[in-house]
Design a protein around this motif. Structure first.
Motif, mmCIF file in Angstrom:
data_model
loop_
_atom_site.group_PDB
_atom_site.id
_atom_site.type_symbol
_atom_site.label_atom_id
_atom_site.label_comp_id
_atom_site.label_asym_id
_atom_site.label_seq_id
_atom_site.Cartn_x
_atom_site.Cartn_y
_atom_site.Cartn_z
ATOM 1 N N TYR A 2 0.792 -1.051 -0.208
ATOM 2 C CA TYR A 2 -0.068 -0.023 0.138
ATOM 3 C C TYR A 2 0.909 1.176 0.014
ATOM 4 C CZ TYR A 2 -3.578 3.403 1.437
ATOM 5 O OH TYR A 2 -4.287 4.509 1.501
ATOM 6 N N GLY A 3 0.671 2.005 -1.184
ATOM 7 C CA GLY A 3 1.654 3.048 -0.891
ATOM 8 C C GLY A 3 3.175 2.824 -1.089
ATOM 9 N N ALA A 4 3.886 3.246 -0.404
ATOM 10 C CA ALA A 4 5.590 3.097 -0.362
ATOM 11 C C ALA A 4 5.770 1.639 0.452
ATOM 12 C CB ALA A 4 6.227 4.270 0.150
ATOM 13 N N VAL A 5 4.732 1.141 1.234
ATOM 14 C CA VAL A 5 5.034 0.171 2.094
ATOM 15 C C VAL A 5 4.356 -1.061 1.640
ATOM 16 C CG1 VAL A 5 4.326 -0.606 4.572
ATOM 17 C CG2 VAL A 5 4.620 1.593 3.960
ATOM 18 N N SER A 6 5.473 -2.197 1.642
ATOM 19 C CA SER A 6 4.934 -3.510 1.064
ATOM 20 C C SER A 6 5.612 -4.407 2.444
ATOM 21 C CB SER A 6 5.655 -3.734 -0.149
ATOM 22 O OG SER A 6 7.100 -3.706 -0.075
ATOM 23 N N ILE A 7 4.945 -5.574 2.166
ATOM 24 C CA ILE A 7 5.603 -6.763 3.020
ATOM 25 C C ILE A 7 5.548 -7.975 2.001
ATOM 26 C CG2 ILE A 7 4.443 -6.044 5.169
ATOM 27 C CD1 ILE A 7 2.193 -8.054 4.847
ATOM 28 N N ARG A 8 6.485 -8.834 2.382
ATOM 29 C CA ARG A 8 6.488 -10.238 1.544
ATOM 30 C C ARG A 8 7.155 -10.865 2.622
ATOM 31 N NH1 ARG A 8 11.932 -10.641 0.971
ATOM 32 N NH2 ARG A 8 13.308 -8.808 0.763
ATOM 33 N N LEU A 9 7.299 -12.558 2.100
ATOM 34 C CA LEU A 9 7.873 -13.479 2.793
ATOM 35 C C LEU A 9 9.410 -13.245 2.757
ATOM 36 C CD1 LEU A 9 5.898 -16.555 1.600
ATOM 37 C CD2 LEU A 9 6.183 -15.899 4.048
ATOM 38 N N GLU B 172 8.956 -3.493 3.946
ATOM 39 C CA GLU B 172 9.946 -2.656 3.209
ATOM 40 C C GLU B 172 9.157 -1.416 2.944
ATOM 41 O OE1 GLU B 172 12.041 -5.959 0.283
ATOM 42 O OE2 GLU B 172 9.954 -5.160 -0.448
ATOM 43 N N HIS B 173 10.115 -0.415 2.591
ATOM 44 C CA HIS B 173 9.528 1.119 2.419
ATOM 45 C C HIS B 173 10.326 1.491 0.924
ATOM 46 C CE1 HIS B 173 9.387 5.530 2.629
ATOM 47 N NE2 HIS B 173 8.094 5.322 2.813
ATOM 48 N N ASP B 174 9.723 1.652 0.004
ATOM 49 C CA ASP B 174 10.245 2.056 -1.387
ATOM 50 C C ASP B 174 11.293 0.849 -1.784
ATOM 51 O OD1 ASP B 174 8.802 4.360 -2.321
ATOM 52 O OD2 ASP B 174 10.206 5.690 -1.244
ATOM 53 N N GLY B 175 10.974 -0.124 -1.489
ATOM 54 C CA GLY B 175 11.823 -1.448 -1.958
ATOM 55 C C GLY B 175 12.966 -1.544 -0.820
ATOM 56 N N GLU B 176 13.108 -0.951 0.094
ATOM 57 C CA GLU B 176 14.532 -1.027 1.025
ATOM 58 C C GLU B 176 13.767 -1.642 2.227
ATOM 59 O OE1 GLU B 176 17.805 1.562 3.153
ATOM 60 O OE2 GLU B 176 16.240 2.554 2.012
ATOM 61 N N ILE B 177 14.522 -2.715 2.725
ATOM 62 C CA ILE B 177 14.286 -3.533 4.104
ATOM 63 C C ILE B 177 14.174 -2.491 5.174
ATOM 64 C CG2 ILE B 177 14.535 -5.159 5.894
ATOM 65 C CD1 ILE B 177 15.486 -6.922 3.393
ATOM 66 N N ALA B 178 12.959 -2.388 5.851
ATOM 67 C CA ALA B 178 12.840 -1.308 7.049
ATOM 68 C C ALA B 178 12.663 -2.216 8.252
ATOM 69 C CB ALA B 178 11.432 -0.409 6.774
ATOM 70 N N GLY B 179 12.320 -3.501 8.304
ATOM 71 C CA GLY B 179 12.138 -3.917 9.545
ATOM 72 C C GLY B 179 11.717 -5.536 9.358
ATOM 73 N N GLN B 180 10.944 -6.144 10.207
ATOM 74 C CA GLN B 180 10.635 -7.531 10.112
ATOM 75 C C GLN B 180 9.149 -7.718 10.893
ATOM 76 O OE1 GLN B 180 13.363 -10.281 11.626
ATOM 77 N NE2 GLN B 180 12.048 -12.010 11.140
ATOM 78 N N LEU B 181 8.294 -8.397 10.631
ATOM 79 C CA LEU B 181 7.244 -8.588 11.174
ATOM 80 C C LEU B 181 6.762 -10.136 11.139
ATOM 81 C CD1 LEU B 181 3.541 -6.907 10.563
ATOM 82 C CD2 LEU B 181 3.740 -9.379 10.184
ATOM 83 N N ASN B 182 6.419 -10.813 12.042
ATOM 84 C CA ASN B 182 6.383 -12.328 12.208
ATOM 85 C C ASN B 182 4.846 -12.538 12.684
ATOM 86 O OD1 ASN B 182 8.947 -13.086 11.513
ATOM 87 N ND2 ASN B 182 9.692 -12.783 13.527
ATOM 88 N N VAL B 183 4.185 -13.362 11.971
ATOM 89 C CA VAL B 183 2.962 -14.161 12.405
ATOM 90 C C VAL B 183 3.509 -15.316 12.973
ATOM 91 C CG1 VAL B 183 0.672 -15.012 11.756
ATOM 92 C CG2 VAL B 183 1.583 -12.869 10.576
ATOM 93 N N TRP B 184 3.243 -15.561 14.213
ATOM 94 C CA TRP B 184 3.727 -16.825 14.919
ATOM 95 C C TRP B 184 2.614 -17.317 15.822
ATOM 96 C CZ3 TRP B 184 3.621 -16.503 20.451
ATOM 97 C CH2 TRP B 184 3.626 -15.290 21.046
ATOM 98 N N THR C 193 4.857 0.483 10.266
ATOM 99 C CA THR C 193 4.431 -0.524 11.171
ATOM 100 C C THR C 193 2.769 -0.697 11.022
ATOM 101 O OG1 THR C 193 6.139 -0.261 12.455
ATOM 102 C CG2 THR C 193 4.429 -1.573 13.512
ATOM 103 N N PRO C 194 2.017 0.430 11.152
ATOM 104 C CA PRO C 194 0.486 0.146 10.950
ATOM 105 C C PRO C 194 0.011 -0.334 9.708
ATOM 106 C CG PRO C 194 1.199 2.553 11.103
ATOM 107 C CD PRO C 194 2.115 1.890 11.577
ATOM 108 N N THR C 195 0.942 0.064 8.696
ATOM 109 C CA THR C 195 0.330 -0.244 7.201
ATOM 110 C C THR C 195 0.665 -1.690 7.181
ATOM 111 O OG1 THR C 195 0.900 1.911 6.180
ATOM 112 C CG2 THR C 195 0.778 0.210 4.896
ATOM 113 N N SER C 196 1.959 -2.042 7.483
ATOM 114 C CA SER C 196 2.418 -3.517 7.565
ATOM 115 C C SER C 196 1.557 -4.475 8.306
ATOM 116 C CB SER C 196 3.833 -3.554 8.101
ATOM 117 O OG SER C 196 4.753 -2.853 7.186
#
Length: 207
Positions: free
Chosen positions: A8-15, A73-85, A111-114
């Motif tokens: 969504y916008g500049a924010v993305s998540i992927r495995l 990711e933000h604009d394709g750059e890794i910004a952090g990590q989110l785990n569903v556990w 973070t809220p977007t992710s």
């Protein structure tokens, strides 16, 4: 494995991928003072930071159906990590979300977007029914995340998770699919979040 992704916008998540380990380890090492107060620790003693091994374990948990490890990711750059556990199937059909973001990316809405994107994936693609986030009472930025997204306050958990060397109290927040029939992201971006959903009662604050 790369089908679970969203943006969504500049924010993305992927495995997460094996080759992300080097970047993630660099971010963890350069953000120690920023992350340590909120970082889960081993009550049996400190362990060395081995991101390659951690990524392997996360991917094995994904293959086993126990979790879903994302990078943010933000604009394709890794910004952090989110785990569903802690994915539970059957009559419970729930999971918990945890995350960290590098200090240089703070304040960009990552973070809220992710969290919204990941929760929507869990509800729509994984078929889960309930998602939970547990937050230390002192973690004001994370409390703002659940406030923005309208996660419902569900209770106080004393000495719940070992964080920064000690067992720490947490507040529990959750959403079910019925709460967001059109998705978490849609409800948030269209202004439909209840204003008091994440409000912590005074009785919990003084516990």
């Amino acid at each position: 494995m790369d089908t679970l992704e969203s943006s969504y916008g500049a924010v993305s998540i992927r495995l997460i991928r094996s080759r992300d380990a080097r970047i993630l380890q660099h971010e963890l090492l350069t953000n120690r003072s920023w992350l340590v107060p909120w970082e889960a620790t081993n009550p049996d003693g400190a362990v060395s930071l081995d991101m390659r091994g951690a990524v392997r374990r996360l991917l094995q948990q994904y293959r086993d159906g126990a979790g879903v490890p994302f990078v943010m990711e933000h604009d394709g750059e890794i910004a952090g990590q989110l785990n569903v556990w802690g994915i539970a199937r059957g009559s419970l059909s729930s999971a918990t979300i945890g995350y960290w973001v590098s200090e240089r990316f703070a304040g960009l809405g990552i973070t809220p977007t992710s969290v919204a994107l990941a929760t929507d994936i869990c509800f729509t693609k994984l078929g889960l029914h309930r998602m939970e986030i547990c937050i230390r009472p002192e973690n004001t930025p994370s409390l703002r995340v659940v406030e923005k997204l309208g996660f419902r306050y569900e209770g106080y958990r004393p000495r719940y998770i070992h964080i920064n060397g000690a067992w720490r109290d947490h507040y529990a927040f959750a959403l079910t699919r019925e709460d967001v029939p059109r998705g978490v992201l849609h409800r948030w971006t269209t202004g439909g979040v209840p204003s008091d959903a994440a409000r912590v009662p005074d009785s919990a604050e003084s516990a």
